[in-house]
Design an enzyme around this catalytic site. Structure first.
Site, PDB file in Angstrom:
ATOM      1  N   VAL A 124       0.829  -1.209   0.000  1.00 20.97           N
ATOM      2  CA  VAL A 124       0.000   0.000   0.000  1.00 20.97           C
ATOM      3  C   VAL A 124       0.859   1.254   0.000  1.00 20.97           C
ATOM      4  O   VAL A 124       0.408   2.333  -0.410  1.00 20.97           O
ATOM      5  CB  VAL A 124      -0.941  -0.023   1.232  1.00 20.97           C
ATOM      6  CG1 VAL A 124      -0.139   0.103   2.525  1.00 20.97           C
ATOM      7  CG2 VAL A 124      -2.009   1.056   1.159  1.00 20.97           C
ATOM      8  N   LYS A 125       2.106   1.144   0.435  1.00 23.53           N
ATOM      9  CA  LYS A 125       2.973   2.307   0.566  1.00 23.53           C
ATOM     10  C   LYS A 125       3.390   2.909  -0.781  1.00 23.53           C
ATOM     11  O   LYS A 125       3.910   4.025  -0.821  1.00 23.53           O
ATOM     12  CB  LYS A 125       4.214   1.945   1.380  1.00 23.53           C
ATOM     13  CG  LYS A 125       3.932   1.574   2.830  1.00 23.53           C
ATOM     14  CD  LYS A 125       3.324   2.725   3.602  1.00 23.53           C
ATOM     15  CE  LYS A 125       3.238   2.389   5.089  1.00 23.53           C
ATOM     16  NZ  LYS A 125       2.712   3.529   5.869  1.00 23.53           N
TER      17      LYS A 125
END
Length: 458
Positions: free
Chosen positions: A44-45
């Protein structure tokens, strides 16, 4: 037809939802997992990394030929390495020495330079990861510190992408959103958007390690990477990230390490989703929440990263046994541990006299020396054991005058005792007694649950 992109950066976001049919069996409310590990960098980063770099360029903080620097457990650094190298920057990732080895290897594969530094020291310690990257930023001309914890472009990425995606994918039916809390960017940005889109109807739940101070724990270490808030006992100022807006979170579900890790393993084996331990924590929290809901509710939970970064940890039977998370079969240390009596530990900053008094009740006159905390409701974390204390050594020092009762204990500390997991066989515990070690510490769920003296094992 599959999408065609001009750059890998165009493939960030747009991740699918998968219904958890097996883990959610028997639960009325459907649970859908947002598979963020399908982003190009595996987490998700990637979303936050792209958002922060573009904002820094827009604000003139990052210029051509510059250097991107960040403190990371791994995933944000990987995202910044992909984005940064694509846009022509040098990338330096300061990585916690507690992160999996796979993450550092992935960072190097993407062209980042890796600097390892500790986080399990006081925040004011110059060796601390955040202080190391701050020094690098000051020393390198043209360097920009991404600072994901305080960078508002982090949650903004999720206001603009993750939140709208979930709202559209569920047709506005989502009623509960569950995510782990690390920097706070994902849960803050996504939660804020979903609350606004639903006129406040969506409930936002933070999945937090049981000992993390976000949800009310004592801040002692845990084993689920990338989420939670650690607090060293000697830290003077406890700063929470500016990327986290606590008012967005309705409540926390505090998940023990074992529940998180075993849920992550179930995700891969039962749902075909090879995800990391923070995904296990989030899904465990989502399952708790969903059990109290009905068929008109809909739960969405974020799976932040891939299990490929944790093959040597949560997805390794050996590692899980060594840290006391797996107990299978009869040939384990459980029976010996159950007869060992309560654990006696000595604070490492005690005086010699105080240690002698504590050791009066220690089996074999032996105890681990640990970092001091006001209370230990979860037991002593294995990562906070700094040495060992022997009644025999202290008595000898007092007898020959080399130590006095009021002296600090530190100079008389022995090396830390070897550790074995409760699920390991006694033969492996005996093997750890090599070189005349006087005993072993037995771990249950990564925490010291007891001490087995040499004579007990032999």
């Amino acid at each position: 037809m599959a999408a065609v992109h001009e750059s890998v950066l165009d493939a960030i976001g747009g991740t699918p939802l998968f219904r958890l049919t097996r883990l959610g069996a028997g639960i009325a409310a459907p649970i859908y997992a947002k598979a963020e590990f399908l982003n190009i960098g595996g987490s998700v980063k990637d979303r936050a990394a792209l958002s922060m770099v573009l904002a820094a360029e827009r604000d003139g903080l990052l210029k051509p030929g510059g250097t991107i620097i960040e403190a990371t457990s791994g995933n944000t650094g990987i995202g910044l390495a992909i984005v940064g190298r694509q846009r022509g920057y040098r990338v330096i990732a300061g990585v916690s020495d507690k992160s999996s080895a796979e993450k550092a290897d992935i960072l190097r594969a993407y062209g980042a330079e890796v600097v390892l530094a500790p986080t399990a020291v006081p925040a004011e310690d110059p060796r601390h990861l955040f202080n190391v990257v701050q020094r690098l930023t000051e020393e390198i001309p043209g360097a920009w510190l991404a600072n994901q914890y305080d960078n508002l472009a982090n949650p903004d990425a999720h206001v603009r992408s993750t939140g709208p995606e979930i709202w559209e994918q569920t047709g506005g039916r989502v009623t509960h959103f569950v995510a782990g809390v690390g920097t706070g960017g994902t849960i803050t940005g996504t939660g804020r958007y979903l609350k606004e889109a639903s006129a406040g109807a969506v409930t936002v739940v933070g999945a937090d390690p049981e000992s993390s101070s976000y949800g009310g724990g004592d801040g002692s270490p845990w084993f689920v990477e990338s989420i939670g808030h650690y607090l060293h006992p000697d830290t003077v100022e406890d700063r929470w990230p500016q990327a986290l807006s606590s008012e967005v979170i309705d409540f926390y579900e505090r998940i023990p390490d074992r529940e998180s890790l075993l849920t992550a393993r179930r995700l891969s084996r039962e749902e075909g989703l090879l995800a990391g331990p923070s995904s296990g924590a989030a899904v465990a929290a989502a399952l708790r929440v969903a059990r109290g809901l009905g068929p008109d509710d809909l739960v969405v939970v974020v799976l932040p990263d891939s299990g490929r970064s944790y093959l040597s940890k949560v997805h390794s039977d050996t590692w899980m046994r060594e840290w006391g998370f797996l107990e299978e079969g009869d040939a384990t240390l459980r029976a010996l541990l159950d007869t060992a009596g309560p654990l006696v530990a000595v604070d490492a900053d005690a005086t010699v006299g105080e240690a002698v008094e504590v050791l009066r009740t220690a089996p074999g006159g032996l105890a681990p020396a640990v970092l001091k905390r006001a209370a230990r409701p979860y037991g002593v974390s294995a990562t906070e054991v700094v040495g060992s204390v022997s009644r025999e050594v202290l008595a000898a020092a007092l007898a020959d005058g080399s130590a006095k009762p009021g002296d600090p204990l530190g100079a008389l500390l022995g090396t830390a005792l070897p550790t074995v997991g409760v699920g390991q066989p006694p033969a492996e515990a005996r093997a750890a007694l090599a070189d005349g070690r006087p005993g072993v510490l037995v771990l249950v769920d990564g925490r010291v649950a007891g001490l087995l003296a040499r004579e007990v094992l032999l």
